[in-house]
Design a protein around this motif. Structure first.
Motif, PDB file in Angstrom:
ATOM      1  N   TYR A  24       0.839  -1.210   0.000  1.00 24.14           N
ATOM      2  CA  TYR A  24       0.000   0.000   0.000  1.00 24.14           C
ATOM      3  C   TYR A  24       0.874   1.261   0.000  1.00 24.14           C
ATOM      4  O   TYR A  24       0.354   2.367   0.154  1.00 24.14           O
ATOM      5  CB  TYR A  24      -0.923  -0.014   1.236  1.00 24.14           C
ATOM      6  N   GLU A  25       2.183   1.072  -0.172  1.00 22.41           N
ATOM      7  CA  GLU A  25       3.135   2.161   0.073  1.00 22.41           C
ATOM      8  C   GLU A  25       3.596   2.848  -1.200  1.00 22.41           C
ATOM      9  O   GLU A  25       3.919   2.187  -2.196  1.00 22.41           O
ATOM     10  CB  GLU A  25       4.360   1.584   0.805  1.00 22.41           C
ATOM     11  N   ALA A  26       3.689   4.192  -1.148  1.00 17.88           N
ATOM     12  CA  ALA A  26       4.171   4.973  -2.294  1.00 17.88           C
ATOM     13  C   ALA A  26       5.690   4.846  -2.403  1.00 17.88           C
ATOM     14  O   ALA A  26       6.386   4.653  -1.405  1.00 17.88           O
ATOM     15  CB  ALA A  26       3.775   6.429  -2.111  1.00 17.88           C
ATOM     16  N   PHE A  27       6.173   4.990  -3.641  1.00 17.86           N
ATOM     17  CA  PHE A  27       7.602   4.785  -3.899  1.00 17.86           C
ATOM     18  C   PHE A  27       8.051   5.798  -4.939  1.00 17.86           C
ATOM     19  O   PHE A  27       7.313   6.120  -5.866  1.00 17.86           O
ATOM     20  CB  PHE A  27       7.793   3.360  -4.437  1.00 17.86           C
ATOM     21  N   ASP A  28       9.280   6.290  -4.753  1.00 16.84           N
ATOM     22  CA  ASP A  28       9.832   7.233  -5.723  1.00 16.84           C
ATOM     23  C   ASP A  28      10.899   6.530  -6.562  1.00 16.84           C
ATOM     24  O   ASP A  28      11.987   6.222  -6.055  1.00 16.84           O
ATOM     25  CB  ASP A  28      10.447   8.426  -4.971  1.00 16.84           C
ATOM     26  N   PRO A  29      10.613   6.240  -7.832  1.00 13.99           N
ATOM     27  CA  PRO A  29      11.592   5.501  -8.629  1.00 13.99           C
ATOM     28  C   PRO A  29      12.876   6.306  -8.874  1.00 13.99           C
ATOM     29  O   PRO A  29      13.921   5.719  -9.145  1.00 13.99           O
ATOM     30  CB  PRO A  29      10.867   5.232  -9.952  1.00 13.99           C
ATOM     31  N   GLU A  30      12.805   7.642  -8.738  1.00 17.72           N
ATOM     32  CA  GLU A  30      14.015   8.451  -8.965  1.00 17.72           C
ATOM     33  C   GLU A  30      15.039   8.250  -7.855  1.00 17.72           C
ATOM     34  O   GLU A  30      16.231   8.130  -8.108  1.00 17.72           O
ATOM     35  CB  GLU A  30      13.652   9.931  -9.083  1.00 17.72           C
ATOM     36  N   THR A  31      14.528   8.225  -6.605  1.00 19.37           N
ATOM     37  CA  THR A  31      15.460   8.042  -5.483  1.00 19.37           C
ATOM     38  C   THR A  31      15.557   6.570  -5.073  1.00 19.37           C
ATOM     39  O   THR A  31      16.389   6.222  -4.245  1.00 19.37           O
ATOM     40  CB  THR A  31      14.972   8.837  -4.253  1.00 19.37           C
ATOM     41  N   SER A  32      14.683   5.752  -5.671  1.00 18.29           N
ATOM     42  CA  SER A  32      14.576   4.328  -5.283  1.00 18.29           C
ATOM     43  C   SER A  32      14.279   4.162  -3.791  1.00 18.29           C
ATOM     44  O   SER A  32      14.739   3.212  -3.155  1.00 18.29           O
ATOM     45  CB  SER A  32      15.859   3.552  -5.630  1.00 18.29           C
ATOM     46  N   LEU A  33      13.490   5.111  -3.257  1.00 15.60           N
ATOM     47  CA  LEU A  33      13.136   5.048  -1.831  1.00 15.60           C
ATOM     48  C   LEU A  33      11.617   5.144  -1.665  1.00 15.60           C
ATOM     49  O   LEU A  33      10.939   5.788  -2.482  1.00 15.60           O
ATOM     50  CB  LEU A  33      13.778   6.215  -1.076  1.00 15.60           C
ATOM     51  N   PRO A  34      11.103   4.535  -0.600  1.00 17.95           N
ATOM     52  CA  PRO A  34       9.675   4.728  -0.308  1.00 17.95           C
ATOM     53  C   PRO A  34       9.402   6.207  -0.020  1.00 17.95           C
ATOM     54  O   PRO A  34      10.301   6.904   0.480  1.00 17.95           O
ATOM     55  CB  PRO A  34       9.448   3.901   0.958  1.00 17.95           C
ATOM     56  N   ILE A  35       8.206   6.673  -0.356  1.00 12.25           N
ATOM     57  CA  ILE A  35       7.849   8.056  -0.009  1.00 12.25           C
ATOM     58  C   ILE A  35       7.260   8.001   1.396  1.00 12.25           C
ATOM     59  O   ILE A  35       6.165   7.448   1.599  1.00 12.25           O
ATOM     60  CB  ILE A  35       6.877   8.664  -1.040  1.00 12.25           C
ATOM     61  N   GLU A  36       8.003   8.529   2.326  1.00 14.33           N
ATOM     62  CA  GLU A  36       7.707   8.359   3.756  1.00 14.33           C
ATOM     63  C   GLU A  36       6.264   8.770   4.083  1.00 14.33           C
ATOM     64  O   GLU A  36       5.832   9.891   3.765  1.00 14.33           O
ATOM     65  CB  GLU A  36       8.707   9.215   4.552  1.00 14.33           C
ATOM     66  N   GLY A  37       5.541   7.853   4.672  1.00 17.26           N
ATOM     67  CA  GLY A  37       4.215   8.178   5.208  1.00 17.26           C
ATOM     68  C   GLY A  37       3.101   8.291   4.185  1.00 17.26           C
ATOM     69  O   GLY A  37       1.991   8.662   4.540  1.00 17.26           O
ATOM     70  N   VAL A  38       3.373   7.970   2.907  1.00 19.90           N
ATOM     71  CA  VAL A  38       2.305   8.085   1.899  1.00 19.90           C
ATOM     72  C   VAL A  38       1.864   6.683   1.455  1.00 19.90           C
ATOM     73  O   VAL A  38       2.687   5.851   1.071  1.00 19.90           O
ATOM     74  CB  VAL A  38       2.751   8.940   0.685  1.00 19.90           C
ATOM     75  N   PHE A  39       0.561   6.456   1.505  1.00 19.44           N
ATOM     76  CA  PHE A  39      -0.021   5.149   1.213  1.00 19.44           C
ATOM     77  C   PHE A  39      -1.163   5.306   0.199  1.00 19.44           C
ATOM     78  O   PHE A  39      -1.723   6.398   0.058  1.00 19.44           O
ATOM     79  CB  PHE A  39      -0.586   4.533   2.507  1.00 19.44           C
ATOM     80  N   PHE A  40      -1.507   4.207  -0.481  1.00 19.56           N
ATOM     81  CA  PHE A  40      -2.645   4.200  -1.417  1.00 19.56           C
ATOM     82  C   PHE A  40      -3.614   3.098  -1.023  1.00 19.56           C
ATOM     83  O   PHE A  40      -3.188   2.063  -0.502  1.00 19.56           O
ATOM     84  CB  PHE A  40      -2.187   3.849  -2.843  1.00 19.56           C
ATOM     85  N   ALA A  41      -4.886   3.300  -1.379  1.00 20.83           N
ATOM     86  CA  ALA A  41      -5.851   2.192  -1.263  1.00 20.83           C
ATOM     87  C   ALA A  41      -6.961   2.393  -2.284  1.00 20.83           C
ATOM     88  O   ALA A  41      -7.155   3.494  -2.808  1.00 20.83           O
ATOM     89  CB  ALA A  41      -6.418   2.109   0.158  1.00 20.83           C
ATOM     90  N   GLY A  42      -7.709   1.326  -2.566  1.00 23.43           N
ATOM     91  CA  GLY A  42      -8.826   1.374  -3.509  1.00 23.43           C
ATOM     92  C   GLY A  42      -8.333   1.558  -4.936  1.00 23.43           C
ATOM     93  O   GLY A  42      -7.259   1.079  -5.301  1.00 23.43           O
ATOM     94  N   TRP A  43      -9.102   2.291  -5.728  1.00 22.84           N
ATOM     95  CA  TRP A  43      -8.750   2.464  -7.145  1.00 22.84           C
ATOM     96  C   TRP A  43      -7.491   3.321  -7.315  1.00 22.84           C
ATOM     97  O   TRP A  43      -6.900   3.341  -8.378  1.00 22.84           O
ATOM     98  CB  TRP A  43      -9.938   3.032  -7.924  1.00 22.84           C
ATOM     99  N   SER A  44      -7.090   4.046  -6.270  1.00 23.58           N
ATOM    100  CA  SER A  44      -5.804   4.747  -6.348  1.00 23.58           C
ATOM    101  C   SER A  44      -4.648   3.750  -6.251  1.00 23.58           C
ATOM    102  O   SER A  44      -3.568   4.000  -6.746  1.00 23.58           O
ATOM    103  CB  SER A  44      -5.655   5.772  -5.213  1.00 23.58           C
TER     104      SER A  44
END
Ligand SMILES: Cc1cc2nc3c(=O)[nH]c(=O)nc-3n(C[C@H](O)[C@H](O)[C@H](O)COP(=O)(O)OP(=O)(O)OC[C@H]3O[C@@H](n4cnc5c(N)ncnc54)[C@H](O)[C@@H]3O)c2cc1C
Length: 443
Positions: free
Chosen positions: A332-352
């Motif tokens: 459920y976790e957001a990720f930044d492919p540029e830094t190859s790091l999770p985006i701290e504290g940002v999550f997705f659910a449902g159609w997002s």
């Protein structure tokens, strides 16, 4: 008593957001929902076919009850995102420790075909929002002539067909399906609404036409036909003379028009089928032909909003493939492919999290599970004293009307009174201005 708690923003109040927020609040988290629309419900309010009165009213009741959960605050008419009222960084600056994005899939997928810009060519989302009266789509004009193509093979294609058959009452609706009858994705229940208009002779002829392609990959032609016709015994009686038929194994190539830019046809390329890694694929034969229609609706799914301000790939936001807080194996976790790091504290659910996937029940479960992932993340942090004054100050500065839980209740009562007065099953005010004015009028 301590005023400390965890403090989380939920973006969007569709089924995923509503049930996620309730789950968080029930676990003692202070939750603020920010919703683009005035009303909660998302596609349950503005996607599900308007005549499904009982289902929609049942969901509205559940959402209103969820909004009453202690610790939960609702702010409608507030868009979050890079071009919204508040950016993700604003939410961070306001002290939110986690942001759960349940904003649905607001982008539109197009095939980039010549003629897509023509009047009479639409994306299902705009039309669905229009007939469900979501501002500003509620006031948009749609032009349908006598014959419409609906491109797609899922439940949304059938909802559009239903609208064209029962409300617009066009002469003919042609469902244009890229693969064959064995790959259709719609449910029998949805077919029951339109099956009385299905031209059974045309269906037989179409099955005869596509049978050699199906048989070439070992498919059972009669079994596929039986599945489509299973809807017949419980089919709703026809309310128009619209002829409904299928064109299988056809990929749109371009939309043709006359010298006045009016749609005259949909050019398609015939397909054959092959099986790769257990999946049935369509491949063009090079043979092109024209289906004579004067409007085309694409019901080919949605993608997430790539202007939201979070990295996307294809139709989706980028997720952390090695989640720190997986639920049932899902990230459920957001990720930044540029830094190859999770985006701290940002999550997705449902159609997002996964665009155009699943019904309300699925979105509800996904929202709840997304909330569980957030709850695990919060265990790595310390509770805070939520600065609610800072948030209300920031919202005031926006200079626009912010809709609260009690406003949602008032609006529901006003619309129900209006429906009663007019002798309708349901009534909606069609613009944000009208909704806000009515809410204000009752103080
Ligand atoms: C045409 C159609 C018909 C359907 N019919 C049925 C049916 O009959 N039965 C069934 O069970 N399911 C049906 N579904 C599926 C169901 O609607 C979805 O599964 C469900 O609504 C997805 O929930 P969600 O919360 O993920 O997203 P959504 O329902 O899309 O909710 C997203 C929410 O986010 C808000 N939002 C968007 N962007 C922002 C932003 N930037 N900032 C703040 N808020 C934002 C929106 O206002 C909305 O409230 C249908 C779907 C469609 C498209």
């Amino acid at each position: 008593m301590s005023n400390e708690s965890y403090y989380v923003a939920v973006v969007g109040a569709g089924p995923a957001g509503m049930f996620a927020a309730r789950e968080l609040a029930r676990n003692g988290v202070r939750v603020v929902i920010f919703n683009r629309d005035i009303k909660p419900g998302g596609l349950a309010e503005y996607g599900i076919y308007p005549d499904k009165f009982a289902m929609k009213e049942g969901l509205r009741t559940q959402f209103r009850q969820a909004l009453e959960t202690p610790g939960l605050t609702y702010f409608g008419n507030i868009t979050i995102g890079a071009s919204g009222d508040l950016h993700l960084d604003d939410l961070r600056a306001l002290g939110f420790q986690a942001i759960l994005v349940t904003a649905g899939a607001q982008g539109t997928k197009w095939l980039s075909l010549p003629g897509e810009h023509l009047t009479g060519v639409y994306h299902a989302k705009g039309l669905v929002y229009h007939y469900n009266q979501l501002p500003p789509y509620s006031k948009e004009e749609f032009h349908f002539g006598k014959r419409s193509a609906v491109v797609g093979a899922g439940n949304v294609m059938l909802d559009i067909a239903r609208y064209l058959i029962q409300k617009i009452k066009v002469d003919e609706v042609v469902a244009v399906v890229r693969r064959g009858p064995a790959e259709v994705k719609f449910d029998k229940k949805e077919m029951e609404y339109v099956v009385a208009n299905l031209d059974l002779r045309a269906l037989d002829e179409e099955f005869t036409r596509v049978a050699p392609v199906m048989q070439a990959i070992g498919q059972d032609v009669e079994a596929s036909k039986t599945i489509i016709l299973e809807a017949l015994p419980k089919g709703m009686p026809a309310t128009s003379r619209t002829r409904f038929r299928f064109e299988f194994l056809a990929s749109p190539v371009q939309i043709l028009s006359d010298d006045k830019d009016l749609v005259t046809g949909l050019e398609v390329e015939d397909n054959i089928l092959s099986v790769k890694d257990g999946e049935v694929k369509a491949r063009g034969t090079g043979n092109k032909r024209v289906i004579k229609v004067d409007s085309v609706v694409f019901a080919i799914g949605d993608k997430v909003d790539d202007s939201f301000g979070l990295p996307t790939a294809g139709s989706e936001f980028v997720k952390n493939l090695k989640p720190r807080f997986p639920i049932e194996g899902i990230s459920y976790e957001a990720f930044d492919p540029e830094t190859s790091l999770p985006i701290e504290g940002v999550f997705f659910a449902g159609w997002s999290r996964q665009a155009s996937t699943g019904l309300v029940g699925y979105a509800r479960k996904d929202g709840t599970n997304g909330a569980k992932a957030v709850l695990q993340y919060l265990q790595t942090l310390k509770p805070v004293v939520p600065d609610e004054a800072a948030l209300s100050g920031r919202l005031k500065k926006l200079g626009k009307s912010v809709v609260t839980q009690s406003d949602v209740r008032k609006l529901a009562e006003l619309e129900s009174e209006e429906a009663h007065k007019r002798g309708l099953e349901s009534f909606k005010f069609g613009t944000n201005e009208e909704m806000l004015e009515k809410i204000m009028s009752v103080g």
